[in-house]
Design a protein around this motif. Structure first.
Motif, PDB file in Angstrom:
ATOM      1  N   ALA A 166      -3.108   0.491  -4.110  1.00  0.00           N
ATOM      2  CA  ALA A 166      -2.884  -0.736  -3.004  1.00  0.00           C
ATOM      3  C   ALA A 166      -2.748  -2.055  -4.179  1.00  0.00           C
ATOM      4  CB  ALA A 166      -3.678  -1.082  -2.053  1.00  0.00           C
TER       5      ALA A 166
ATOM      6  N   ILE B 192       0.970  -1.033   0.025  1.00  0.00           N
ATOM      7  CA  ILE B 192       0.033  -0.088   0.033  1.00  0.00           C
ATOM      8  C   ILE B 192       0.856   1.245   0.028  1.00  0.00           C
ATOM      9  CG2 ILE B 192      -1.797   1.226   1.297  1.00  0.00           C
ATOM     10  CD1 ILE B 192      -2.746  -1.363   2.351  1.00  0.00           C
TER      11      ILE B 192
ATOM     12  N   LEU C 242      -5.594  -0.942   5.967  1.00  0.00           N
ATOM     13  CA  LEU C 242      -5.517   0.374   5.395  1.00  0.00           C
ATOM     14  C   LEU C 242      -5.154   1.335   6.754  1.00  0.00           C
ATOM     15  CD1 LEU C 242      -8.420   1.352   3.141  1.00  0.00           C
ATOM     16  CD2 LEU C 242      -6.151   1.196   2.414  1.00  0.00           C
TER      17      LEU C 242
ATOM     18  N   PRO D  25      -4.121   6.597   1.923  1.00  0.00           N
ATOM     19  CA  PRO D  25      -3.750   5.451   0.931  1.00  0.00           C
ATOM     20  C   PRO D  25      -4.118   5.742  -0.038  1.00  0.00           C
ATOM     21  CG  PRO D  25      -5.261   4.783   3.065  1.00  0.00           C
ATOM     22  CD  PRO D  25      -5.078   6.269   3.091  1.00  0.00           C
TER      23      PRO D  25
ATOM     24  N   ILE E 276      -8.294   7.748   5.559  1.00  0.00           N
ATOM     25  CA  ILE E 276      -8.971   6.278   4.963  1.00  0.00           C
ATOM     26  C   ILE E 276     -10.319   6.840   4.271  1.00  0.00           C
ATOM     27  CG2 ILE E 276      -9.820   4.087   5.353  1.00  0.00           C
ATOM     28  CD1 ILE E 276      -7.673   3.832   7.609  1.00  0.00           C
TER      29      ILE E 276
ATOM     30  N   LEU F 100      -9.653   0.459  -3.556  1.00  0.00           N
ATOM     31  CA  LEU F 100      -9.359   0.777  -2.112  1.00  0.00           C
ATOM     32  C   LEU F 100     -10.547   1.048  -1.118  1.00  0.00           C
ATOM     33  CD1 LEU F 100      -6.779   3.946  -2.519  1.00  0.00           C
ATOM     34  CD2 LEU F 100      -6.570   1.757  -1.282  1.00  0.00           C
TER      35      LEU F 100
END
Lengths: 255, 790
Positions: free
Chosen positions: B166, B156, B228, B163, B295, B192
């Motif tokens: 990924a 990631i 995450l 983030p 996130i 994600l």
């Protein structure tokens, strides 16, 4: 103020100014002429002058093209030795050093030594093997036109550096393939750079040589400063490398 | 500059625009040092693999005891890069350690390898290094299914606490079990927002499926939010502005950080088919106050959540231009790719597909245009029935056309989506290589393992019982406030264990699934201790007496017994027990006298029976105990032991009421006036009342029913376990099983059920028809003597 002093633009302006001043007063040309008067060989001075060009080529190769070659001392060493010895001899030395080093290394994997001792033994082995190389080199008349005892010393140094650079890797299949690939790429790069810089390749039927850059550099040593400028530009390059354009072509050209 | 409009992050841009300004050399140095990173991050709450040994110098190699290491471990260089110098050991025997591809290593070879690491063979620029030995991560089943041998990991990239992208790296046969993209491992892009796999690449080319396994698009990665969060936490802790976190998922411990990378590569863009630079540009200036916000931003900005949204708004499923179909004929289902074509009215099949389904015999025969076949099929998860015609022209790309008539009700079409059916080749290999057939014995073992870890009642023992009781003794209107031990970690582990158990589709699987659901509910009950949900879950799990039940309960009157004059001491009872055991040839059970137990008599799962020492029992009570404990519980347990599955012995779902009911029924049959019955009724009443009243009110209500102070308090405690604030109404209704069980057995007898049938093991009456199908031996080996007499 400090921000301004260390910004990229300032650096570019300063370097351009510096180059203009030096070029205006012909400082470099004058110094080289002086050295010539003192009896220094022009070819030798040329070898020193082309180092900025080789480094420029290497950075173009790696940053713009994405051609993964060894930086810097191996290509410089190989190109200079091509000029001093001959291209074929250089390739021969390179291959001989790598093959002999690899053989010693392969043999040594059966024993349990410290890693450093292993490397030491390999280097010693290669340098001993290289002693047997010299008679071949001399007798095959390749050395004939410019033989001097210093060349043997130089060759040994070349061999030692090559071996240390390439032969400290672990003997695994993928690693060897990777490294051989890099050696091959470096060699290809060296041959091309050698040609551009005015080296001569004897292709049996005819001789390949481009002398334009060579004569320019000898006539106007200030051209060396152009490499400086180009390096500054390349140093700020944030675009894609050629190989990345190929690699990500599906993402780039999808529309 | 050059192609920078495409938004792709090249190495140059990465170095100059992200690494140089955001990654300080101090942080980079730490990221390169694996041991330091691990120590640093694990103290900040990020799970990392444990290390067993650190080897700083050659002297320590000799002192390293390989025997003391667990069977699986990994040897790693501290400053290594690109996965070099890592040797994973999966198992060992007397002489050899076995690494990847079953490669054997001797102890000397491993020592030699460590020596190489120490002298710097694998570190950047060959500086002297440290070797360490680390816990081997066993990949979670959800990812292990499609990875070949090695350890798949999730990369990631985090920038500015968000983030950004990924990727899952899956080791394949081509890569020799290594999760290295250069060597032929598969890189899978991850959405994600949902943690679902989007695209696959192998050696820089897009592939549709894992060769030998099949397509994995849409597979969900477990613990996605946790992963995450871990990645973001890493960035917060290490201060690397552009960070690549490598996370693996362990079977037992969940996600674990493998390492952090200060110079994360750029091929992640290919796996996701999305440019990274545009994403990074977008978020560089965003103010992110905390990880959760980061996130949230990532999910909103970079997730492919649109499809989902349309679905929820319109109630329709979004499908693509090409969709994979599952068509059912009488026996099997066939997968095919279909063209979604709104210009056609009806739906069509290719001749080949029709032949495959057995609708036509020969593909070369001419088929009349009007012939129709009625078939069931699933499209985008919806089951439909339609009439198919035969396609006039053969097409390579698809084998069926779905027309307007079948589409209009349920679907919206997004022409960008293409989902093709897997090629038949991959299906064949699938069985050979990856698909594990679910073995019921294994499932049984796994369930038994989880059961052995749950000691349900122990979770409900308040930590401050004595203090609160003292307060209650001083003032009988006081409502105790109980505190329970925090078992969160243990529960997470158990939940993980139970969730990963898979069951088959047959009868056994059905029974196991019921048990799994029950265990899940039990875990939920434990988790909800002290919360308002507790009583609802307890009701769901054990049931509650209804008002009608309560009225019935009130009708029962305690029959005054004529106590027999023979009184037995504990020792005498022990002798009586041993005699009975001998009668049934169960001498492997031991009867032990013990002082510090709560009940008069307890049996445990290790073939031991405990009797409270220095107690006296009248003759009826002793008889009842023998019938209840020995001739019911113990015999069913013993019979269950002889069955194929451990659950016969440990108990299938909801076995408790049947077991206790059976015991009570047996006792009451032998003696009408037994004590067991009145206890059962008192408990059931108490549970009914506890659901209505607070602790002290319950106590006084019980006192009104002529219970002694002591037993009223005991019963109140028993039914108020699991609550924190006992001013609230609510009951722990496990003890209701005695009464409900009694009724179940009475019904069972009324419906001409045979008591012998309940002696095969421990299960509920409802499951009996299923149990009979899987039981072998089909008759109980040991039966109580009175049943044999009948």
């Amino acid at each position: 103020m400090t921000k301004f002093l260390f910004s990229k633009i300032t650096l570019s302006i300063f370097s351009i100014l510096l180059i203009l001043i030096i070029a205006y007063f012909n400082l470099l040309s004058n110094t080289i002429q002086e050295l010539n008067h003192l009896g220094v060989d022009q070819n030798l001075l040329y070898l020193v002058l082309i180092i900025p060009f080789i480094t420029l080529f290497i950075s173009i190769c790696r940053i713009v093209i994405g051609f993964n070659i060894n930086a810097f001392h191996i290509p410089i060493l190989l190109i200079l030795s091509s000029f001093i010895l001959d291209l074929y001899i250089t390739i021969f030395i390179l291959l001989a050093a790598i093959i002999s080093g690899m053989l010693v290394k392969l043999y040594l994997t059966k024993f349990h030594f410290h890693f450093i001792s292993k490397l030491a033994i390999i280097l010693s082995g290669v340098s001993i093997i290289s002693i047997f190389l010299f008679p071949i080199l001399i007798k095959s008349s390749l050395f004939a036109y410019s033989f001097s005892p210093l060349i043997i010393l130089y060759t040994t140094i070349v061999i030692a550096i090559i071996v240390e650079k390439y032969l400290n890797f672990q003997i695994t299949k993928s690693k060897i393939i990777d490294d051989l690939g890099q050696i091959f790429r470096t060699l290809v790069f060296c041959i091309i750079a050698f040609l551009i810089l005015g080296g001569k390749i004897d292709l049996y039927f005819f001789e390949l040589q481009f002398t334009w850059l060579r004569s320019t550099i000898i006539a106007y040593p200030e051209t060396v400063f152009v490499t400086l400028l180009l390096n500054i530009i390349i140093g700020q390059y944030t675009g894609l490398r050629l190989d990345e354009i190929f690699r990500f072509r599906k993402l780039i050209f999808k529309k | 500059m050059f192609f920078s409009k495409s938004g792709i992050l090249g190495i140059n841009a990465r170095n100059l625009m992200y690494l140089r300004p955001y990654n300080k050399s101090k942080s980079i140095k730490m990221a390169d040092n694996k041991l330091k990173t691990k120590a640093f991050l694990s103290t900040r709450g990020i799970p990392v693999p444990k290390h067993f040994a650190i080897i700083n110098n050659p002297k320590q190699i000799a002192n390293l005891k390989f025997n003391k290491l667990p069977n699986g471990f990994v040897i790693k260089p501290n400053l290594g890069y690109g996965g070099q110098g890592i040797i994973p050991i999966f198992k060992r025997d007397k002489n050899y350690f076995y690494g990847a591809n079953e490669k054997p290593y001797t102890t000397e070879q491993l020592q030699e390898h460590i020596k190489d690491i120490l002298s710097g063979a694998y570190s950047l620029s060959n500086q002297p290094d440290i070797a360490f030995i680390e816990q081997l991560i066993t990949t979670d089943e959800s990812l292990a299914r499609f990875s070949y041998k090695g350890l798949p990991d999730i990369r990631i990239i985090v920038h500015n606490l968000i983030p950004v992208m990924a990727m899952l790296r899956i080791p394949t046969i081509e890569s020799g079990g290594k999760a290295n993209l250069h060597q032929g491992a598969i890189g899978a892009g991850i959405d994600l927002a949902k943690g679902q796999i989007t695209h696959l690449i192998q050696k820089n080319k897009i592939v549709k499926e894992i060769s030998g396994y099949g397509p994995i698009r849409g597979e969900k990665i477990p613990y996605w939010d946790q992963i995450l969060e871990m990645a973001c936490k890493c960035q917060l802790a290490t201060n690397l502005g552009y960070l690549g976190a490598d996370i693996a998922i362990d079977k037992h411990y969940g996600p674990m950080l493998l390492e952090i990378n200060a110079r994360a590569g750029i091929s992640i863009q290919l796996a996701n088919l999305k440019p990274l630079r545009t994403r990074l540009d977008k978020i560089t200036d965003v103010h992110v106050p905390n990880i959760q916000k980061g996130i949230r931003i990532a999910k909103d900005m970079f997730g492919y959540a649109i499809e989902q949204q349309i679905k929820t708004v319109s109630g329709k499923k979004v499908i693509g231009l090409y969709e994979s179909l599952e068509i059912f004929n009488k026996k099997e289902k066939v997968q095919a790719t279909a063209l979604i074509n709104t210009s056609k009215k009806g739906s069509y099949l290719s001749k080949e597909l029709a032949a495959k389904l057995g609708l036509i015999k020969n593909t070369k025969n001419k088929i009349t245009v009007d012939e129709k076949f009625k078939l069931k099929f699933t499209l985008g998860g919806k089951k439909l029935i339609t009439f198919f015609k035969i396609m006039p022209i053969k097409k390579k790309k698809y084998q069926a056309i779905i027309g307007n008539r079948d589409l209009s009700d349920f679907f919206l079409i997004d022409p960008r989506i293409i989902r093709t059916a897997p090629t038949s080749n991959s299906n064949k290999n699938k069985n050979l290589l990856f698909e594990s057939i679910i073995d019921p014995v294994q499932t049984d073992k796994e369930i038994a393992h989880v059961l052995s870890e749950i000691k349900l009642l122990s979770y409900f023992r308040p930590l401050n019982l004595q203090e609160e009781l003292d307060k209650f003794h001083q003032d009988n209107s006081y409502n105790p406030q109980f505190i329970y031990k925090n078992n969160q970690e243990e529960l997470t582990y158990l939940n993980h264990q139970i969730n990963k158990i898979k069951t088959s589709n047959d009868v056994v699987g059905q029974l196991f699934q019921e048990k799994i659901e029950e265990i899940k509910l039990q875990l939920k009950l434990i988790e909800s201790r002290g919360s308002s949900e507790f009583k609802d879950i307890s009701k769901q799990l054990f049931g509650l007496p209804s008002e009608q039940d309560y009225l019935e309960l009130l009708k029962f009157k305690k029959i005054k017994k004529q106590k027999s004059e023979t009184i037995l001491s504990s020792e005498e009872l022990k002798d009586l027990f041993e005699k009975t055991l001998k009668y049934y040839n169960l001498e492997n059970w031991k009867v032990i006298l013990r002082k510090n137990i709560l009940s008069k008599c307890i049996t445990n799962k290790n073939r031991k029976i405990f009797i409270k020492d220095a107690c006296f029992f009248n003759e009826e009570r002793a008889k009842a105990l023998i019938i209840h404990e020995l001739e019911t519980h113990l015999l069913t347990a013993e019979n269950g032991q002889k069955q194929k599955y451990k659950l016969f012995h440990l108990g299938f779902a909801n076995y408790l009421p049947t077991q206790e009911g059976l015991a009570i029924y047996n006792v009451s049959k032998s003696d009408q006036t037994n004590n067991d019955d009145s206890n059962t009724i008192t408990l059931a009443k108490a549970i009914y009342l506890a659901d209505k009243y607070s602790f002290s009110e319950l106590f006084h209500q019980l006192r009104k029913q002529k219970l002694t102070n002591h037993s009223a308090l005991n019963i109140a405690l028993r039914v108020k376990r699991g609550l924190s604030d006992t001013t609230q109404a609510g009951a722990f209704s496990k003890d209701f099983c005695y009464y409900s069980g009694k009724k179940i057995i009475e019904n069972f007898i009324a419906e001409n059920g045979q008591l012998q049938d309940l002696y095969l093991g421990k299960y509920s009456v409802q499951d009996l028809p299923l149990i009979k199908q899987i039981a072998s031996p089909t008759t109980p080996p040991i039966l109580p003597k009175w049943l044999l007499e009948n």
